[in-house]
Design a protein around this motif. Structure first.
Motif, PDB file in Angstrom:
ATOM      1  N   LEU A  16      -4.094   3.210   4.247  1.00  0.00           N
ATOM      2  CA  LEU A  16      -4.095   1.759   4.431  1.00  0.00           C
ATOM      3  C   LEU A  16      -2.705   1.243   4.809  1.00  0.00           C
ATOM      4  O   LEU A  16      -2.576   0.307   5.596  1.00  0.00           O
ATOM      5  CB  LEU A  16      -4.590   1.063   3.157  1.00  0.00           C
ATOM      6  N   ALA A  17      -1.663   1.864   4.257  1.00  0.00           N
ATOM      7  CA  ALA A  17      -0.290   1.454   4.587  1.00  0.00           C
ATOM      8  C   ALA A  17      -0.058   1.548   6.083  1.00  0.00           C
ATOM      9  O   ALA A  17       0.393   0.592   6.728  1.00  0.00           O
ATOM     10  CB  ALA A  17       0.717   2.307   3.831  1.00  0.00           C
ATOM     11  N   VAL A  18      -0.379   2.694   6.662  1.00  0.00           N
ATOM     12  CA  VAL A  18      -0.106   2.892   8.084  1.00  0.00           C
ATOM     13  C   VAL A  18      -1.005   1.997   8.938  1.00  0.00           C
ATOM     14  O   VAL A  18      -0.596   1.513   9.998  1.00  0.00           O
ATOM     15  CB  VAL A  18      -0.222   4.383   8.479  1.00  0.00           C
ATOM     16  N   GLN A  19      -2.234   1.714   8.470  1.00  0.00           N
ATOM     17  CA  GLN A  19      -3.111   0.788   9.204  1.00  0.00           C
ATOM     18  C   GLN A  19      -2.463  -0.584   9.331  1.00  0.00           C
ATOM     19  O   GLN A  19      -2.495  -1.204  10.394  1.00  0.00           O
ATOM     20  CB  GLN A  19      -4.454   0.638   8.474  1.00  0.00           C
ATOM     21  N   TYR A  20      -1.880  -1.055   8.243  1.00  0.00           N
ATOM     22  CA  TYR A  20      -1.247  -2.383   8.274  1.00  0.00           C
ATOM     23  C   TYR A  20       0.067  -2.377   9.043  1.00  0.00           C
ATOM     24  O   TYR A  20       0.437  -3.382   9.655  1.00  0.00           O
ATOM     25  CB  TYR A  20      -1.091  -2.948   6.860  1.00  0.00           C
ATOM     26  N   TYR A  21       0.771  -1.249   9.020  1.00  0.00           N
ATOM     27  CA  TYR A  21       1.966  -1.155   9.869  1.00  0.00           C
ATOM     28  C   TYR A  21       1.578  -1.231  11.342  1.00  0.00           C
ATOM     29  O   TYR A  21       2.248  -1.893  12.143  1.00  0.00           O
ATOM     30  CB  TYR A  21       2.723   0.151   9.593  1.00  0.00           C
ATOM     31  N   TYR A  22       0.484  -0.565  11.703  1.00  0.00           N
ATOM     32  CA  TYR A  22      -0.016  -0.643  13.086  1.00  0.00           C
ATOM     33  C   TYR A  22      -0.356  -2.095  13.447  1.00  0.00           C
ATOM     34  O   TYR A  22      -0.009  -2.595  14.517  1.00  0.00           O
ATOM     35  CB  TYR A  22      -1.271   0.220  13.273  1.00  0.00           C
ATOM     36  N   LYS A  23      -1.066  -2.769  12.524  1.00  0.00           N
ATOM     37  CA  LYS A  23      -1.443  -4.165  12.781  1.00  0.00           C
ATOM     38  C   LYS A  23      -0.212  -5.058  12.950  1.00  0.00           C
ATOM     39  O   LYS A  23      -0.221  -6.004  13.735  1.00  0.00           O
ATOM     40  CB  LYS A  23      -2.306  -4.694  11.619  1.00  0.00           C
ATOM     41  N   THR A  24       0.848  -4.735  12.186  1.00  0.00           N
ATOM     42  CA  THR A  24       2.082  -5.532  12.256  1.00  0.00           C
ATOM     43  C   THR A  24       2.676  -5.489  13.662  1.00  0.00           C
ATOM     44  O   THR A  24       3.002  -6.529  14.244  1.00  0.00           O
ATOM     45  CB  THR A  24       3.120  -5.019  11.241  1.00  0.00           C
ATOM     46  N   VAL A  25       2.820  -4.276  14.217  1.00  0.00           N
ATOM     47  CA  VAL A  25       3.459  -4.165  15.542  1.00  0.00           C
ATOM     48  C   VAL A  25       2.524  -4.641  16.652  1.00  0.00           C
ATOM     49  O   VAL A  25       2.988  -5.077  17.708  1.00  0.00           O
ATOM     50  CB  VAL A  25       3.963  -2.724  15.811  1.00  0.00           C
ATOM     51  N   GLN A  26       1.219  -4.590  16.398  1.00  0.00           N
ATOM     52  CA  GLN A  26       0.285  -5.151  17.381  1.00  0.00           C
ATOM     53  C   GLN A  26       0.374  -6.671  17.387  1.00  0.00           C
ATOM     54  O   GLN A  26       0.336  -7.299  18.444  1.00  0.00           O
ATOM     55  CB  GLN A  26      -1.152  -4.709  17.054  1.00  0.00           C
ATOM     56  N   GLU A  27       0.508  -7.260  16.206  1.00  0.00           N
ATOM     57  CA  GLU A  27       0.592  -8.710  16.090  1.00  0.00           C
ATOM     58  C   GLU A  27       1.884  -9.242  16.688  1.00  0.00           C
ATOM     59  O   GLU A  27       1.907 -10.284  17.342  1.00  0.00           O
ATOM     60  CB  GLU A  27       0.493  -9.110  14.604  1.00  0.00           C
ATOM     61  N   ASP A  28       2.994  -8.531  16.437  1.00  0.00           N
ATOM     62  CA  ASP A  28       4.296  -8.981  16.939  1.00  0.00           C
ATOM     63  C   ASP A  28       5.126  -7.777  17.362  1.00  0.00           C
ATOM     64  O   ASP A  28       5.898  -7.223  16.574  1.00  0.00           O
ATOM     65  CB  ASP A  28       5.035  -9.778  15.852  1.00  0.00           C
ATOM     66  N   PRO A  29       4.991  -7.366  18.633  1.00  0.00           N
ATOM     67  CA  PRO A  29       5.735  -6.192  19.113  1.00  0.00           C
ATOM     68  C   PRO A  29       7.253  -6.367  19.067  1.00  0.00           C
ATOM     69  O   PRO A  29       7.999  -5.394  19.156  1.00  0.00           O
ATOM     70  CB  PRO A  29       5.256  -6.037  20.564  1.00  0.00           C
ATOM     71  N   LEU A  30       7.726  -7.609  18.944  1.00  0.00           N
ATOM     72  CA  LEU A  30       9.169  -7.856  18.917  1.00  0.00           C
ATOM     73  C   LEU A  30       9.755  -7.846  17.503  1.00  0.00           C
ATOM     74  O   LEU A  30      10.967  -7.963  17.339  1.00  0.00           O
ATOM     75  CB  LEU A  30       9.486  -9.199  19.588  1.00  0.00           C
ATOM     76  N   LEU A  31       8.898  -7.692  16.506  1.00  0.00           N
ATOM     77  CA  LEU A  31       9.393  -7.683  15.119  1.00  0.00           C
ATOM     78  C   LEU A  31       9.980  -6.311  14.793  1.00  0.00           C
ATOM     79  O   LEU A  31       9.237  -5.339  14.604  1.00  0.00           O
ATOM     80  CB  LEU A  31       8.265  -8.027  14.146  1.00  0.00           C
ATOM     81  N   ASP A  32      11.299  -6.237  14.708  1.00  0.00           N
ATOM     82  CA  ASP A  32      11.933  -4.928  14.487  1.00  0.00           C
ATOM     83  C   ASP A  32      11.550  -4.323  13.144  1.00  0.00           C
ATOM     84  O   ASP A  32      11.407  -3.110  13.016  1.00  0.00           O
ATOM     85  CB  ASP A  32      13.454  -5.016  14.634  1.00  0.00           C
ATOM     86  N   LYS A  33      11.317  -5.180  12.133  1.00  0.00           N
ATOM     87  CA  LYS A  33      10.970  -4.643  10.811  1.00  0.00           C
ATOM     88  C   LYS A  33       9.659  -3.859  10.851  1.00  0.00           C
ATOM     89  O   LYS A  33       9.473  -2.927  10.078  1.00  0.00           O
ATOM     90  CB  LYS A  33      10.870  -5.779   9.796  1.00  0.00           C
ATOM     91  N   GLY A  34       8.749  -4.260  11.742  1.00  0.00           N
ATOM     92  CA  GLY A  34       7.483  -3.541  11.864  1.00  0.00           C
ATOM     93  C   GLY A  34       7.677  -2.143  12.397  1.00  0.00           C
ATOM     94  O   GLY A  34       7.162  -1.165  11.836  1.00  0.00           O
ATOM     95  N   TYR A  38       0.836  -1.211   0.000  1.00  0.00           N
ATOM     96  CA  TYR A  38       0.000   0.000   0.000  1.00  0.00           C
ATOM     97  C   TYR A  38       0.868   1.258   0.000  1.00  0.00           C
ATOM     98  O   TYR A  38       0.526   2.271  -0.619  1.00  0.00           O
ATOM     99  CB  TYR A  38      -0.935  -0.003   1.206  1.00  0.00           C
ATOM    100  N   ASP A  39       2.001   1.186   0.683  1.00  0.00           N
ATOM    101  CA  ASP A  39       2.946   2.310   0.709  1.00  0.00           C
ATOM    102  C   ASP A  39       3.430   2.611  -0.713  1.00  0.00           C
ATOM    103  O   ASP A  39       3.462   3.772  -1.152  1.00  0.00           O
ATOM    104  CB  ASP A  39       4.131   1.945   1.610  1.00  0.00           C
ATOM    105  N   LYS A  40       3.785   1.548  -1.451  1.00  0.00           N
ATOM    106  CA  LYS A  40       4.272   1.717  -2.825  1.00  0.00           C
ATOM    107  C   LYS A  40       3.163   2.269  -3.726  1.00  0.00           C
ATOM    108  O   LYS A  40       3.430   3.001  -4.681  1.00  0.00           O
ATOM    109  CB  LYS A  40       4.776   0.376  -3.372  1.00  0.00           C
ATOM    110  N   LEU A  41       1.919   1.889  -3.439  1.00  0.00           N
ATOM    111  CA  LEU A  41       0.779   2.390  -4.218  1.00  0.00           C
ATOM    112  C   LEU A  41       0.353   3.789  -3.774  1.00  0.00           C
ATOM    113  O   LEU A  41      -0.608   4.351  -4.303  1.00  0.00           O
ATOM    114  CB  LEU A  41      -0.412   1.424  -4.074  1.00  0.00           C
ATOM    115  N   GLU A  42       1.064   4.330  -2.773  1.00  0.00           N
ATOM    116  CA  GLU A  42       0.799   5.658  -2.204  1.00  0.00           C
ATOM    117  C   GLU A  42      -0.597   5.741  -1.579  1.00  0.00           C
ATOM    118  O   GLU A  42      -1.195   6.810  -1.490  1.00  0.00           O
ATOM    119  CB  GLU A  42       0.994   6.761  -3.255  1.00  0.00           C
ATOM    120  N   ASN A  43      -1.083   4.591  -1.130  1.00  0.00           N
ATOM    121  CA  ASN A  43      -2.319   4.568  -0.345  1.00  0.00           C
ATOM    122  C   ASN A  43      -1.877   4.592   1.121  1.00  0.00           C
ATOM    123  O   ASN A  43      -1.833   3.564   1.817  1.00  0.00           O
ATOM    124  CB  ASN A  43      -3.134   3.306  -0.661  1.00  0.00           C
ATOM    125  N   PHE A  44      -1.528   5.781   1.574  1.00  0.00           N
ATOM    126  CA  PHE A  44      -0.845   5.907   2.860  1.00  0.00           C
ATOM    127  C   PHE A  44      -1.738   5.573   4.049  1.00  0.00           C
ATOM    128  O   PHE A  44      -1.248   5.061   5.067  1.00  0.00           O
ATOM    129  CB  PHE A  44      -0.261   7.316   2.999  1.00  0.00           C
TER     130      PHE A  44
END
Length: 470
Positions: A290-308, A282-288
């Motif tokens: 939705l991009a940030v929504q999924y980034y939020y979901k990433t760190v919520q799902e795995d707070p230890l994932l540094d890439k998130g 979504y970031d690449k598609l410039e749909n910012f």
């Protein structure tokens, strides 16, 4: 050590054994029952219960070689190799043709890093066995010993023998491809997998591995086709959808990539990897939004994932929302304060915000954690110069020069620092070094040390160097 076992009878034995442990009543079990009980506990990793069963079994059946072999296995697991050796020597006198004795002996030799001796011992066991299942197990053990010795060609040959005996031995298949990968034989791996698929056309694992080989060769069209066949073979194969998504990203087909990643979310528990990849698409598609929504979901799902955390921080960085970027990198550091990537971002964001003390702290922590990139040394040095901490900056640059000797960027900075400290002899030395290494970089003096650049002797040294180069 495997045994044929009736599930009902085995469950009854287990229930009876565990009931006995709770009541402290001693019940009798035949040796076969003990073997199945012990095997069950070893398989599920309940070593303490396996040890209790072995002790009780040997109490009731002191001459059982099989129970004593289980005892050897426990000794090996606990690194009591001398005791294991002693017991095996005794068992060898009783049953010199028992292949399990040689298998356990090989395990001890392997633990002692005597891998060739372990292989020689397993070869003896191979001559003693009389079933294909046992043969495949020993081939796999030999293959692993060759892996320990980094003899990948030999390892591959033995894992292929396993696959010849059981074409659904996916552990052997993975190990074969691992060997091909390590030997950088991707084309040969593709040929091998195609031959395997000729006989096993619906093997989703083989199609999946074939796709990954094509990915390595950047043949994304064939990779995508292979993952499609993996999905046709098993439309619930999450790994194939993930890999196909990655291929589609490489081809900049972000909408299709998102579709594949979303299928994995429907098939199984959401994974932080899939959520992160969707965010990136979504970031690449410039749909910012939705991009940030999924980034939020990433760190919520795995707070230890540094890439998130890095993704969400970089997202706000790109949006020039440095305060939010700083907020999220601080949250990441609170979760894992030893992550060097977090501290590097922390330093860079604070630097952009002109929070110099915090930026310097971030760069120092980055260096302390082992990030010795040149720009880290230089950035910290420049901040210390801005803060007027010339001695600290010089020390930092001298330490950096140990990793990057004869580096013009370091020499010019040291020159400017020493001239600022009125140590002209040292300043002149480093300025001349910088000019010798790269005369074009003398602008560093003008940018970082405007007062020093006006110094008559400094200008004279630079002019002399220019004339010499012409």
């Amino acid at each position: 050590m495997e045994f044929s076992q009736s599930d009902d009878h085995n469950n009854l034995s287990l229930t009876k054994f565990e009931s006995m442990l709770k009541t402290n009543n001693v019940l009798f079990f035949d040796s076969g029952e003990f073997e199945n009980i012990i095997y069950h506990y070893l398989e599920i990793g309940k070593i303490a219960l396996a040890k209790k069963a072995i002790k009780m079994g040997l109490g009731q059946h002191p001459t059982s070689v099989t129970l004593k072999l289980f005892q050897v296995e426990i000794y090996v697991l606990e690194d009591k190799l001398q005791q294991a050796d002693k017991l095996l020597d005794m068992l060898y006198l009783l049953e010199p043709a028992n292949e399990e004795i040689y298998i356990q002996k090989a395990s001890i030799l392997s633990k002692r890093d005597e891998h060739q001796k372990a292989i020689d011992t397993l070869m003896i066991a191979l001559r003693l066995i009389d079933s294909e299942d046992d043969e495949a197990d020993i081939y796999a053990l030999i293959g692993m010993e060759y892996l320990f010795m980094d003899q990948f060609e030999n390892a591959k040959d033995y894992f292929i023998k396993c696959l010849d005996l059981d074409n659904e031995d996916y552990s052997a298949l993975y190990n074969i491809i691992y060997c091909f990968d390590f030997l950088c034989l991707n084309s040969e791996a593709i040929e091998f997998l195609n031959q395997y698929l000729d006989n096993n056309p619906y093997s989703e694992v083989a199609w999946h591995q074939l796709g990954k080989q094509y990915c390595t060769l950047k043949d994304y069209k064939r990779a995508s086709a292979a993952f499609d066949f993996a999905i046709i073979s098993d439309d619930t194969f999450v790994g194939a959808y993930l890999e196909k998504g990655k291929v589609l990203e490489k081809q900049r087909k972000y909408h299709e990539a998102i579709e594949n990643y979303k299928i994995t979310l429907a098939l199984d528990e959401p994974t932080s990897f899939a959520l992160l990849r969707i965010g990136n698409c979504y970031d690449k598609l410039e749909n910012f939004d939705l991009a940030v929504q999924y980034y939020y979901k990433t760190v919520q799902e795995d707070p230890l994932l540094d890439k998130g955390w890095i993704a969400i921080t970089k997202f706000y960085n790109k949006q020039h929302d440095y305060q939010k970027a700083l907020y999220y990198i601080n949250k990441a550091i609170n979760i894992d304060c030893e992550n060097v990537l977090y501290w590097k971002l922390y330093a860079q964001i604070n630097h952009r915000l002109n929070f110099l003390e915090e930026a310097e702290r971030g760069y120092k922590k980055t260096l302390d954690l082992g990030n010795y990139e040149l720009d880290t040394w230089l950035s910290r040095a420049d901040i210390l110069i801005q803060l007027g901490e010339y001695e600290a900056s010089a020390l930092n640059l001298i330490q950096g020069a140990e990793f990057y000797p004869e580096t013009a960027e370091i020499e010019y900075r040291l020159a400017g620092i020493y001239y600022s400290l009125l140590e002209s002899e040292k300043g002149s030395y480093h300025l001349k070094n910088g000019l010798l290494l790269n005369p074009e970089f003398h602008f560093i003096i003008e940018e970082l040390f405007p007062n020093v650049s006006k110094n008559i002797s400094v200008r004279a040294i630079i002019m002399t160097a220019k004339k010499s180069s012409n």
